[in-house]
Design a protein around this motif. Structure first.
Motif, PDB file in Angstrom:
ATOM      1  N   THR A  76     -10.256  27.861 -62.072  1.00 26.19           N
ATOM      2  CA  THR A  76     -11.188  28.033 -62.979  1.00 26.19           C
ATOM      3  C   THR A  76     -12.585  27.455 -62.307  1.00 26.19           C
ATOM      4  N   ARG A 190     -21.578  26.912 -66.998  1.00 28.39           N
ATOM      5  CA  ARG A 190     -21.500  28.506 -67.436  1.00 28.39           C
ATOM      6  C   ARG A 190     -19.938  28.596 -67.942  1.00 28.39           C
ATOM      7  N   TYR A 191     -19.826  29.811 -68.625  1.00 31.85           N
ATOM      8  CA  TYR A 191     -18.439  29.969 -69.145  1.00 31.85           C
ATOM      9  C   TYR A 191     -17.900  31.182 -67.912  1.00 31.85           C
TER      10      TYR A 191
END
Length: 272
Positions: A76, A190-191
């Protein structure tokens, strides 16, 4: 400063999950429970990536300590913009006893090994709420620290940090190498976009064990028992009447007596 930044990313139970205590009160239930990156670690990753985008640093390295599933947390971070990852594998009883001191030793050893100029950590994790790892890491390395950062700016070989304190904001300037811990208002993470998620699969994650870094994970703490918070007591319904403020004298007496009983019980339980 154009150096390397280490960022700690912790795998925790997702913030939206209701925590359940094990029947034997030895800990909390983690099997089959959704996990995600600690929100404060997301903020730390975002800040490091922003510094790299400004060409103030050359590399962002995401570090996580824990079982094999911790690699998902590192992925991630890589999708958010980190360049590579380091997974320090800790399992079994060592993982159950893993605390801020042990993680600090690992981060300090990696900082020396990677020749890092800056370490950015979340100010705390939402599972244990310790708020200790950044401070302990700085102490072990004998580096300056800027904790509870709501603003970070690199100025040559110094770091300007705006800190959130009880009285408002405090601005300090510290020399590098340094340790910074991220507060909630430092940025908005942020995504991870789908293209970046796909790119993250190709980025390298180095695997090692604490022994490879010469770190002893022996814990000095022992968890004796974990309990659910006490159930909130039901409210007391009173009838309005002719007393002061429209409240009956008897109703006020009942409330005061109830409050006194709760206070005495809290004192006996050691929660007051």
């Amino acid at each position: 400063m154009s150096g390397r930044v280490l960022v700690g990313v912790k795998r925790v139970i997702d913030y939206a999950v209701k925590i359940r205590v094990k029947p034997d009160n030895s800990g909390i239930v983690t099997d089959g429970v959704k996990h995600s990156m600690n929100p404060f670690c997301e903020i730390a990753i975002e800040e490091a990536v922003k510094l790299k985008e400004k060409k103030l640093i050359k590399e962002v390295v995401a570090v996580s300590c824990g079982p094999q599933q911790s690699q998902e947390t590192i992925r991630t971070a890589l999708a958010m913009g980190a360049d590579r990852g380091i997974h320090v594998e800790v399992t079994g009883k060592d993982y159950e006893a893993l605390g801020p001191l042990q993680v600090s030793k690992i981060m300090a050893a990696l900082a020396k090994k990677e020749d890092a100029q800056l370490i950015i950590l979340g100010k705390q994790a939402i599972d244990d709420d310790c708020n200790q790892t950044g401070q302990m890491t700085a102490a072990l390395l004998d580096w300056p620290q800027g904790t509870f950062a709501s603003e970070v700016a690199l100025e040559g070989d110094k770091v300007k940090v705006v800190r959130e304190i009880d009285g408002g904001l405090e601005t300090i300037k510290i020399n590098t190498p340094a340790v910074v811990t991220a507060d909630l208002r430092l940025n908005t993470p942020r995504y991870a976009t789908l293209p970046n998620i796909m790119k993250a699969k190709k980025k390298k994650i180095a695997n090692m064990k604490p022994a490879d870094l010469g770190v002893d994970l022996t814990s000095r703490l022992e968890v004796l028992r974990v309990d659910e918070p006490p159930q909130r007591q039901a409210g007391v319904k009173v009838e309005t009447g002719g007393g002061p403020g429209g409240q009956t004298e008897g109703g006020r007496d009942d409330i005061e007596a109830s409050g006194a009983r709760r206070g005495a019980q809290n004192y006996a339980d050691g929660t007051l």
